[in-house]
Design an enzyme around this catalytic site. Sequence first.
Site, PDB file in Angstrom:
ATOM      1  CD  GLU A   1      -2.904  -0.676   2.495  1.00 48.80           C
ATOM      2  OE1 GLU A   1      -2.788   0.344   3.186  1.00 48.80           O
ATOM      3  OE2 GLU A   1      -3.688  -1.588   2.765  1.00 48.80           O
TER       4      GLU A   1
HETATM    5  C1  NOJ Z   1      -4.264   1.296   5.362  1.00 49.49           C
HETATM    6  C2  NOJ Z   1      -5.425   0.370   5.269  1.00 49.49           C
HETATM    7  O1  NOJ Z   1      -4.967  -0.934   5.131  1.00 49.49           O
HETATM    8  C3  NOJ Z   1      -6.371   0.702   4.144  1.00 49.49           C
HETATM    9  O2  NOJ Z   1      -7.484  -0.102   4.264  1.00 49.49           O
HETATM   10  C4  NOJ Z   1      -6.694   2.165   4.178  1.00 49.49           C
HETATM   11  O3  NOJ Z   1      -7.650   2.517   3.232  1.00 49.49           O
HETATM   12  C5  NOJ Z   1      -5.419   2.938   3.985  1.00 49.49           C
HETATM   13  N1  NOJ Z   1      -4.534   2.643   5.082  1.00 49.49           N
HETATM   14  C6  NOJ Z   1      -5.583   4.434   3.923  1.00 49.49           C
HETATM   15  O4  NOJ Z   1      -5.920   4.928   5.175  1.00 49.49           O
END
Ligand code: NOJ
Length: 569
Positions: free
Chosen positions: A413
């Site tokens: 991410e």
């Molecule tokens: C981490 C989380 O895993 C995800 O679900 C979320 O949308 C993002 N952070 C952004 O806050």
Amino acid sequence: SKPRCILRLYHVLALVLCVSASDDFDWTKNEKSSFYYGTFPTGFSWGAGSSAYQTEGAWNIDGKGMSIWDAFARKKGKIFSNDTGDSSCEGYYKYKDDISLMKDMKLNHYRFSISWPRILPSGLKNEHINEKGIKYYDDLINMLLENKITPIVTLYHWDLPQLLQEKYGGWQNGSMVNHFNDFANLCFERFGNRVKYWITFNNPWSIAVEGYETGEHAPGLKLKGTGAYKAAHHIIKAHAKVWHTYDMQWRSKQKGLVGISLTADWGEPVDITNQRDIEAAERYIQFYMGWFATPIFNGDYPQVMKDYVGRKSGQQGLGASRLPVFSPQEKSYIKGTCDFLGLGHFTTRYVTMKNYPSGLGDSYFSDRDLAELVDPQWPDPGSEWLYSVPWGFRRLLNFVKTQYGNPMIYVTENGVSEKMQCTDLCDDWRMKYFKDYINEMLKALKDGVNVKGYTAWSLLDNFEWDEGFSERFGLYYVDFRSKNKPRYPKASVQFYKRIISSNGFPNQREVESWKRKAVETCSSSNQLLAADPLIGHMEMVTEIVVPTVCTLCILLSAVFLMFLLRGRL
Ligand code: NOJ
């Protein structure tokens, strides 16, 4: 207090700038602010991500059970504007369209999560397996593979079956280790012939701290000073057990990899010449990523966590530390249970020491004895907590390399949001964020960090947990007010596409043209289509501003005429 902290920060920032040349990295070649032109190794995997509760919708369809997020979002006042993920992006129905979007971007992988209660409605494998839920993921996986997109599958992205919360207290209870293992085993059995990348947990820090310490997330418990540690303890054991299950029962047949996805901010000492700041920054990271990574890679909690929580528990008069203890058998069982590390990263903090005297309400946060600061100059376009600080990413990646024996890393991410109010498809701040963060990742690769792939968060705007739909992380804009939840590309889609097709940043001239080209596309019809508020704004201009200006003109001319006439008379 905040203003004092910020003043102090200004003092030391000058220092930070002066001495940064003496840091570990080769800043002479690639300083914090310089851009590095170059490309990624062949085979580097580019992707985008999502999670079940944030995108699927269909919360009670085809036999799905309730999750803790279905329950939590129903309680008034927990989520911004009482939004729920009931329908969200309708991903359950629109996955084919979404795969077309991925294909168009030429993504190599797609990271999504399986909703546990969609396939095991009560949470328990021996009670009822919901074949319709299994079919949904089967279809999704098959279609991805048909389009040559590798699925990277998260087993737990926060949506625990509600019945397990009610019956056992969720992650407070050690029995969850077995229940989760049963669920994971079922996924390996049903999908493992096609899925080769498994992530047990997404961001366990958030599950533990926000779910069981602050209560901002489901299940909303506020068990200060104990709840998060206990939840984390069981999560780490559950992760290890699932890794062993795969290793023993499936690996030789399926030949996949099992990892965990940890999220961490980078913590930079406010004053890098001050030992106490250096140690505070170290604690910040150890309490964040080290809490999970150290047991999994090195066999036990970080020493500094054991020391701090232990000492504070003693001062409280407790007989034992609030941080649970792993037995020697558990330590060796947990150590080495990670084939690759998933890394989620968004932002950075400056850190300085701050003493929290014991007794004033102990908590995970006060256990760390530190204060977090931000530089007011850092851009923060969307979420309150998210400042764009690209150089922190390279440092975090290097930290992982040195602390955990240079593991294989997939960035699971990374991305940036915008607030609901500005539905501008020409998201130049996001293009800049991606460009600079991905560039720092490239520098880290040159430093010798073993990064294999990168996942932009997120494919679509989606349900941003307690912030509801008010914060948009998507490459694609989703119109949530329209029943069909149409998707529209933001400019960053074009931009990311170029990074992917060039496998990095070939040269300055080309990279500089990308943004221009991306903006050309977004500023045309798409923008008007998607961004109703913009149309609304334009209507406002014609309905209010135009008549007002006309009336004013008429009045002014009348006054002017009167003066003229008076002069003549
Ligand atoms: C981490 C989380 O895993 C995800 O679900 C979320 O949308 C993002 N952070 C952004 O806050």
